[in-house]
Design a protein around this motif. Structure first.
Motif, mmCIF file in Angstrom:
data_model
loop_
_atom_site.group_PDB
_atom_site.id
_atom_site.type_symbol
_atom_site.label_atom_id
_atom_site.label_comp_id
_atom_site.label_asym_id
_atom_site.label_seq_id
_atom_site.Cartn_x
_atom_site.Cartn_y
_atom_site.Cartn_z
ATOM 1 N N VAL A 164 0.869 -1.171 0.000
ATOM 2 C CA VAL A 164 0.000 0.000 0.000
ATOM 3 C C VAL A 164 0.903 1.216 0.000
ATOM 4 N N GLY A 165 0.424 2.294 -0.575
ATOM 5 C CA GLY A 165 1.260 3.487 -0.673
ATOM 6 C C GLY A 165 0.424 4.742 -0.652
ATOM 7 N N GLY A 166 0.956 5.797 -1.268
ATOM 8 C CA GLY A 166 0.292 7.085 -1.237
ATOM 9 C C GLY A 166 -0.694 7.320 -2.362
ATOM 10 N N ASP A 167 -0.801 6.401 -3.307
ATOM 11 C CA ASP A 167 -1.806 6.542 -4.367
ATOM 12 C C ASP A 167 -3.183 6.207 -3.805
ATOM 13 N N PHE A 168 -4.205 6.897 -4.294
ATOM 14 C CA PHE A 168 -5.560 6.641 -3.802
ATOM 15 C C PHE A 168 -6.579 6.908 -4.899
ATOM 16 N N GLY A 225 5.755 5.611 2.361
ATOM 17 C CA GLY A 225 5.692 5.156 3.740
ATOM 18 C C GLY A 225 4.332 5.340 4.368
ATOM 19 N N LEU A 226 4.266 5.038 5.677
ATOM 20 C CA LEU A 226 2.997 5.095 6.393
ATOM 21 C C LEU A 226 2.448 6.509 6.470
ATOM 22 N N GLY A 227 3.329 7.527 6.464
ATOM 23 C CA GLY A 227 2.849 8.901 6.474
ATOM 24 C C GLY A 227 2.024 9.218 5.254
ATOM 25 N N ALA A 228 2.447 8.715 4.084
ATOM 26 C CA ALA A 228 1.680 8.921 2.855
ATOM 27 C C ALA A 228 0.345 8.172 2.912
ATOM 28 N N VAL A 229 0.374 6.979 3.508
ATOM 29 C CA VAL A 229 -0.871 6.202 3.640
ATOM 30 C C VAL A 229 -1.857 6.942 4.545
ATOM 31 N N GLU A 230 -1.366 7.510 5.642
ATOM 32 C CA GLU A 230 -2.233 8.259 6.557
ATOM 33 C C GLU A 230 -2.884 9.446 5.844
ATOM 34 N N ALA A 231 -2.091 10.177 5.065
ATOM 35 C CA ALA A 231 -2.640 11.334 4.354
ATOM 36 C C ALA A 231 -3.670 10.900 3.325
ATOM 37 N N ALA A 232 -3.389 9.807 2.611
ATOM 38 C CA ALA A 232 -4.347 9.299 1.626
ATOM 39 C C ALA A 232 -5.647 8.886 2.302
ATOM 40 N N ALA A 233 -5.549 8.216 3.456
ATOM 41 C CA ALA A 233 -6.749 7.791 4.176
ATOM 42 C C ALA A 233 -7.564 8.993 4.646
ATOM 43 N N ALA A 234 -6.883 10.042 5.095
ATOM 44 C CA ALA A 234 -7.589 11.247 5.539
ATOM 45 C C ALA A 234 -8.360 11.884 4.384
#
Length: 392
Positions: A167-171, A192-201
């Motif tokens: 999983v990554g920063g693409d959404f 990284g997980l920071g990009a995943v968090e931003a994508a989820a937000a």
């Protein structure tokens, strides 16, 4: 559709643990290599001159088994190796016996091999658990979309550059609602997980605002506000990755304009439209990425405008992240997305169907980059469902 993923497994999510790959028709054949080695050593030792004794090499058999078999299979090969050693060695005259020291060596080697196998199995089980967690995160961020969802026929593929993370920063997402169906495709800066968090937000805000807000411009405002709030929260935690931004394309399919699509482009690669009339690229729009609105001079519009473009029956809108457009070949050239899609649609207009178009671009990127993806890669295609159009 999976041929190139088989050829370039690092680009997909189809990795297997070593012992899982040694299967034929669903049955494990991991026991075959150590058994052949055991028989080979025994046969060579029996049929070679007395000055060439290699029966002690049988200590290699438990080591090979420990690398590819389970614990019980490894233990079985330890016992089998000891018995084979005793049988073969006793067949020689007394003066040619290798003797007790090598028997002890094989026994100790077998015990160490069994212990090493247990450690290996425990590590593989841990990897499987981590992968299961990563898959759950992926399905939470990039939730599965029903077929023909919200009046749209769609297809998508996501290839993570980090195959272990999955999983990554693409959404991307599709959100039907009382004000039409909205689509969001984007890419968070960084990994990284920071990009995943931003994508989820961003996706969480899109799923609510895309449903409730009647104006697409308001949805865009909510997305900009959300990523700023997310950045403030990350900064308050003292983390160094608080300056993330995201490029994105927000689409609206208004129910009162079935031959048009509304587009808000936040600094993303411009979408392509492919159909019976050929392939065309929508204007970039010049908008800043989400999270960079505070860089706009005072008095100037903070957000890019909502622009409406013709989008008729039979046309497919293709959106990709920079993992596609920045995929490099062996000659250091970028993947020519527009040229390749134009050629394919001109040769066979059926390529414009969402699933075919996504598969074509995915395979083209993997072929061009030889499976070495430097960034997360998303290919997303969508078209309106009309009574006279099929999916493919």
């Amino acid at each position: 559709m999976h041929s190139l993923l088989d050829r370039y497994p690092r680009a997909g999510r189809r990795e297997a643990l070593p012992h899982q790959m040694l299967r034929v028709r669903g049955r494990s054949v991991a026991w075959v290599p150590p058994l052949l080695l055991l028989l080979g050593i025994a046969v060579v030792d029996v049929f070679t001159p007395d000055d060439f004794r290699i029966i002690s090499w049988i200590v290699l058999v438990p080591g090979i088994a420990a690398a590819i078999c389970g614990v019980w299979a490894t233990a079985a090969f330890v016992v089998l190796s000891l018995l084979t050693y005793l049988v073969v060695d006793s067949a020689w005259p007394d003066e040619f016996h290798v003797g007790l020291p090598d028997l002890i060596l094989i026994a100790l080697g077998g015990l160490l091999a069994t212990a090493a196998c247990a450690v290996r199995i425990r590590g593989e089980e841990r990897i499987l658990r981590i992968r299961g967690i990563a898959e759950t995160i992926r399905r939470t961020v990039l939730r599965p979309l029903p077929a023909r969802w919200g009046g749209l026929d769609h297809a998508a593929v996501f290839l993570a550059a980090d195959t272990d993370a999955r999983v990554g920063g693409d959404f991307y997402d599709i959100q039907p609602g009382p004000h039409g169906t909205r689509v969001l495709v984007g890419d968070v800066q960084g990994k990284g997980l920071g990009a995943v968090e931003a994508a989820a937000a961003l996706l969480g805000t899109f799923r609510e605002a895309g449903y409730h807000e009647p104006d697409l411009a308001t949805v865009a405002e909510r997305l900009e506000a959300r990523i700023r709030r997310h950045r403030d929260h990350v900064a308050a935690l003292g983390r160094a990755d608080f300056d993330r931004f995201a490029t994105a394309v927000l689409l609206g399919f208004p129910p009162d304009a079935t031959d048009a699509v509304d587009v808000v482009n936040f600094g993303h690669d411009p979408p392509l439209i492919a159909g019976p009339q050929g392939v065309r690229t929508l204007p970039a729009g010049g908008g800043l990425p989400l999270g960079l609105g505070d860089l706009v001079p005072r008095g100037a519009p903070t957000l890019p405008p909502v622009r409406r473009f013709p989008f008729v029956a039979g046309e497919t809108l293709l959106l990709t992240t920079d993992g596609v457009t920045e995929a490099r070949g062996p000659d250091d050239t970028f993947y020519p997305l527009t040229v390749e899609v134009t050629r394919a649609v001109t040769t066979d207009p059926r390529t414009a169907k969402p699933r075919r178009l996504v598969a074509f671009v995915r395979d083209g990127v993997l072929r061009h980059s030889r499976g070495h993806l430097e960034d997360d890669t998303t290919v997303f295609a969508v078209r309106r469902i009309h009574s006279d159009s099929g999916s493919g």
